[in-house]
Design an enzyme around this catalytic site. Structure first.
Site, PDB file in Angstrom:
ATOM      1  N   THR A 202       0.839  -1.201   0.000  1.00 55.45           N
ATOM      2  CA  THR A 202       0.000   0.000   0.000  1.00 55.45           C
ATOM      3  C   THR A 202       0.870   1.245   0.000  1.00 55.45           C
ATOM      4  O   THR A 202       0.589   2.218  -0.714  1.00 55.45           O
ATOM      5  CB  THR A 202      -0.948   0.001   1.204  1.00 55.45           C
ATOM      6  OG1 THR A 202      -1.654  -1.240   1.250  1.00 55.45           O
ATOM      7  CG2 THR A 202      -1.949   1.134   1.102  1.00 55.45           C
ATOM      8  N   ASP A 203       1.936   1.232   0.788  1.00 55.14           N
ATOM      9  CA  ASP A 203       2.888   2.344   0.772  1.00 55.14           C
ATOM     10  C   ASP A 203       3.492   2.527  -0.617  1.00 55.14           C
ATOM     11  O   ASP A 203       3.560   3.641  -1.148  1.00 55.14           O
ATOM     12  CB  ASP A 203       4.028   2.077   1.762  1.00 55.14           C
ATOM     13  CG  ASP A 203       3.696   2.524   3.175  1.00 55.14           C
ATOM     14  OD1 ASP A 203       2.798   3.358   3.347  1.00 55.14           O
ATOM     15  OD2 ASP A 203       4.345   2.030   4.111  1.00 55.14           O
ATOM     16  N   LEU A 204       3.947   1.427  -1.204  1.00 59.15           N
ATOM     17  CA  LEU A 204       4.607   1.507  -2.507  1.00 59.15           C
ATOM     18  C   LEU A 204       3.640   1.984  -3.590  1.00 59.15           C
ATOM     19  O   LEU A 204       4.000   2.810  -4.432  1.00 59.15           O
ATOM     20  CB  LEU A 204       5.187   0.148  -2.888  1.00 59.15           C
ATOM     21  CG  LEU A 204       6.251  -0.417  -1.939  1.00 59.15           C
ATOM     22  CD1 LEU A 204       6.757  -1.760  -2.439  1.00 59.15           C
ATOM     23  CD2 LEU A 204       7.415   0.556  -1.791  1.00 59.15           C
TER      24      LEU A 204
END
Length: 431
Positions: A202-204
């Site tokens: 999700t961060d990426l």
């Protein structure tokens, strides 16, 4: 006074945005790589993963990225170890996300530190930050403040839940956004517990969305000459990334389930155990299934009326998968890779990291880069996965040590002299 301010703003715009024949040209930095973003300067006020990943992509593309860190501690990822590299304080976590950047330590809470950031904003094209919503506004460093001194600036905020809604002040972490956004509900073994992905997907994904949004805003500025505010957040990114699973629910009311490595609508399509690990096989068409059966030496499966079409294979999933599992378990990953070589269907071993980085294809395409770090010595990084036929997408420099470029940036960009730097350092404004 007002006339002087307007004149100053016009100077800022004209000195950083040159429009000729409708094409934006920004000359801030010089490079021999002819990179797509050569000449673009980015102020990076981000930490941890999503923001640094976004700015690293921009740096690979040639942008000059100035990472503004807190004196004394810097990016929290600098402390996220073990593992540490070559028995030094440098963490693998930080090294993975911060190549090609310059580190400048400034106390943004101090009036002089805030002034320095204003001055840097005037000479920059983009600012990326991932503070809790409202925090930078409290410091008079929000978009509405910076646009007054740098109207050309593209200001990108990366948050957990965005600037609006009941969750706007909630801390944003990858696993929380993945939980609330439905990702953990659909990830894990069938009938088992929810699982997070092995890396912060999700961060990426949010970093990728942010970098694309910044490029679009830069392109729009070629037409308007004006900057703008961009908001990206983890939860919205995660919900958007549900793609067909989200569409299934929205349009048919179908609730999702965990399938492990299997696919709800395609059979076979999963990882099968071998003598020494797992091997992933997919057959998205009837022709691919026939090819798979032939290579497994089981033409009878392709001729079986129960398995003639994908719809029938889904219907008889348990029987077919059980048979294929018993076949695949008789050989090693390497043996199946040889048997399936040249096949029409997708297939590949489930590799360990050693097997991944030892793969001859990875070596052939030059994805891994070695470089010298000023503290950690020789380090390796995974380079950019995208290649351009014209212009570089390059690994140019090692991740910076904390405050490594403070003097360089303030001298070269803002013309600070040694006395000014000494005074700021004595007052703990810079490090």
């Amino acid at each position: 006074m007002l006339t002087a301010v307007k004149r100053s703003l016009r100077h800022v715009i004209s000195s950083h945005i040159k429009i000729a024949n409708g094409t934006f040209k920004s000359i801030h930095t010089q490079s021999s790589h002819n990179s797509p973003l050569e000449g673009v300067r980015v102020l990076d006020l981000t930490r941890i993963v999503a923001g640094p990943y976004c700015t690293m992509i921009l740096s690979d593309l040639g942008a000059e990225v100035i990472k503004v860190e807190r004196p004394g501690s810097g990016d929290e990822a600098r402390k996220w170890g073990p593992p540490f590299v070559n028995k030094t304080p440098e963490t693998s976590y930080f090294i993975a996300l911060n190549r090609n950047k310059k580190s400048v330590c400034i106390d943004l809470k101090s009036p002089k530190g805030k002034h320095i950031l204003y001055e840097l904003a005037k000479t920059s094209d983009v600012l990326v930050e991932n503070y809790v919503p409202g925090k930078l506004c409290e410091l008079e460093l929000g978009y509405e403040h910076l646009r007054q001194v740098a109207p050309h600036l593209i200001y990108c905020s990366i948050t957990g839940f965005g600037p609006e809604g009941p969750y706007q002040s909630k801390p944003g972490y990858d696993v929380v956004a993945a939980s609330m956004g439905g990702f953990l509900h659909i990830t894990g073994p069938k009938g088992g517990e929810p699982c997070k992905a092995g890396v912060a997907m999700t961060d990426l994904s949010t970093g990728l969305y942010a970098h694309g949004a910044i490029l679009a805003a830069l392109f729009k500025r070629t037409k308007t000459g004006k900057g703008q505010k961009i908001d990206c957040n983890l939860l919205s990114t995660q919900v958007a990334s549900l793609i067909n699973i989200g569409s299934n629910y929205l349009n048919t009311g179908k609730e999702a389930a965990r399938w492990g490595t299997a696919h709800e609508s395609i059979v076979p399509y999963e990882a099968f155990p071998t003598k020494d690990g797992y091997f992933t096989i997919g057959a998205g068409s009837d022709l691919q299934f026939k090819d798979l059966c032939k290579r497994m030496g089981r033409q009878d499966l392709a001729d079986n009326e129960k398995f003639k079409t994908n719809q029938l294979r889904v219907q008889h999933r348990i029987e077919l998968i059980g048979t294929i599992r018993s076949i695949i378990a008789t050989k090693t990953k390497k043996e199946w890779a040889k048997i399936f070589e040249g096949g029409s269907f997708p297939n590949g071993p489930v590799n360990t990291l050693q097997e991944t980085f030892d793969d001859p294809h990875i070596e052939e395409i030059g994805l891994i880069h070695s470089m010298e770090h000023p503290v950690a010595g020789s380090i390796k990084v995974v380079g950019p996965p995208v290649k351009y036929s014209d212009g570089g997408n390059c690994v140019r420099s090692a991740p910076p040590t904390l405050g490594q470029h403070t003097d360089e940036v303030l001298k070269n960009l803002l013309q600070y002299n040694q006395e000014q730097l000494k005074e700021l350092r004595q007052q703990n404004v810079i490090q």
